[in-house]
Write an enzyme that holds these catalytic residues in place. Structure first.
Site, PDB file in Angstrom:
ATOM      1  N   CYS A  91      -5.057  -3.759   1.697  1.00  0.00           N
ATOM      2  CA  CYS A  91      -5.674  -2.698   2.615  1.00  0.00           C
ATOM      3  C   CYS A  91      -5.836  -1.532   1.595  1.00  0.00           C
ATOM      4  CB  CYS A  91      -5.260  -2.353   3.809  1.00  0.00           C
ATOM      5  SG  CYS A  91      -3.446  -2.308   4.068  1.00  0.00           S
ATOM      6  N   HIS A 121      -5.950   4.877   5.956  1.00  0.00           N
ATOM      7  CA  HIS A 121      -4.971   5.338   4.907  1.00  0.00           C
ATOM      8  C   HIS A 121      -5.895   6.038   3.885  1.00  0.00           C
ATOM      9  CE1 HIS A 121      -2.654   1.655   5.837  1.00  0.00           C
ATOM     10  NE2 HIS A 121      -3.016   0.957   4.699  1.00  0.00           N
TER      11      HIS A 121
END
Ligand code: A2P
Length: 334
Positions: A130, A243
């Protein structure tokens, strides 16, 4: 490939699995049928797809007959065991775990970067890490324009990357602290609420973590750039689901902020949010639930001869996982 494929979600009850189901629905994926698979614990549980209840079934070796595409997100050991079985049964596996990413027989794909690699699959296609996926959404267009040699980066990773239990742990710890109760922990080695942990994934003999090396290893494979170097520190932060990555990148060709901005403004799947005077820069809170990643804080790197610094943020469960997987499935139908 069947134009209206029968799709299975493996790990359907997990943080990523739920987003996979929502993403298939929101993007009007031309589904023929949807099968939801998880552990024996979830059998009989019902999840909604287009307003209809679909009953979760137990993942078994014979679960894959008649299934065209299987989106796996139930962890590396489940992928290692079941993805080859699914591929053997004639299904194309899109695997969100790290189990097959560096396998030479498995394409590793971010559709905005290397969609064509989908074509040479042999039954399994890997979805990238990710943090790597979110960083490359901004780095790859700059690399394509200016040839990136190396990066130095720090990540600020949401708890969603550790799964549904970690999201619950952050919520619970915040409640405990606010209510002056003792803090309990089950998922992380330290309290995550009101803290940051410079520890994502397990440590290697070099002192880096496995997560930190994914940027270099997966970055090389996805960008077709075998000499790309990345020195990364990955940090878990008390953020629910997006993130952020601070990147310093060095380039071979001369760069300017203006030229880089022009490149980033045209990059697919990426928004430029960069107006520091108005306190406008990408924020993980605002990137949550968004398909696009966002880049900002673009500036000339003062410690590299020909470098740029930037800050990129994206929804970990979407571009970092479920959305990218569904985009790969869309590529399969093209
Ligand atoms: P279950 O909910 O039945 O445990 P997360 O990453 O959010 O923790 O989610 C993990 C996903 O992987 C869940 O859907 C979970 O199902 C599934 N899973 C975990 N272990 C197994 C297993 N042994 N067989 C099938 N699915 C599993």
């Amino acid at each position: 490939m069947n134009r209206n494929p029968h799709v299975a979600v493996v790990g359907a009850t997990g943080a990523v699995g739920i987003e996979m189901i929502k993403t298939l629905e929101k993007r009007n994926f031309p589904l023929g049928k949807l099968t939801l698979l998880a552990s024996a614990r979830s059998v009989g549980k019902k999840l909604k797809y287009r307003g209809q209840d679909i009953t979760v079934q137990e993942l078994k070796k014979d679960s894959f007959g008649g299934i065209d595409i299987a989106l796996f997100s139930a962890g590396g050991s489940i992928s290692k065991e079941y993805a080859p079985i699914a591929a053997q049964a004639g299904c194309v596996v899109i695997d969100n775990s790290s189990a097959f990413r560096m396998d030479d027989n498995v394409p590793l794909v971010i559709p905005e970067v290397n969609a064509a690699d989908v074509k040479w699959h042999k039954g399994i296609i890997a979805n990238p890490n990710c943090t790597t996926a979110i960083a490359l959404m901004a780095l790859y267009p700059l690399h394509a324009a200016f040839n990136c040699t190396r990066i130095f980066a720090s990540s600020y990773q949401a708890v969603s990357g550790t799964g549904a239990k970690a999201i619950a742990e952050l919520e619970r710890q915040v409640d405990q602290i606010v209510n002056k109760q003792p803090v309990t922990r089950e998922v992380y080695p330290h309290q995550i609420a009101f803290n940051v942990l410079p520890h994502v994934d397990s440590f290697l003999p070099t002192g880096y973590t496995k997560e930190e090396m994914k940027m270099e290893n997966e970055g090389r494979k996805i960008m077709h750039h075998p000499t790309f170097r990345a020195s990364v520190t990955c940090v878990r932060v008390p953020v629910y689901r997006a993130h952020s990555v601070a990147v310093s990148a060095e380039f071979e060709k001369p760069t300017t902020v203006e030229a880089a901005l022009a490149v980033l403004q045209k990059a697919p799947g990426l928004d430029v949010v960069d107006n520091p005077a108005k306190c406008e820069y990408p924020l993980p809170l605002y990137q949550s639930d968004k398909y696009n990643c966002a880049v900002g804080r673009l500036r000339k790197d003062c410690a590299l001869d020909n470098g740029l610094c930037f800050w990129v943020a994206g929804d970990q469960l979407l571009k970092g996982a479920a959305l990218n997987a569904v985009q790969i499935a869309e590529e399969l139908l093209k």
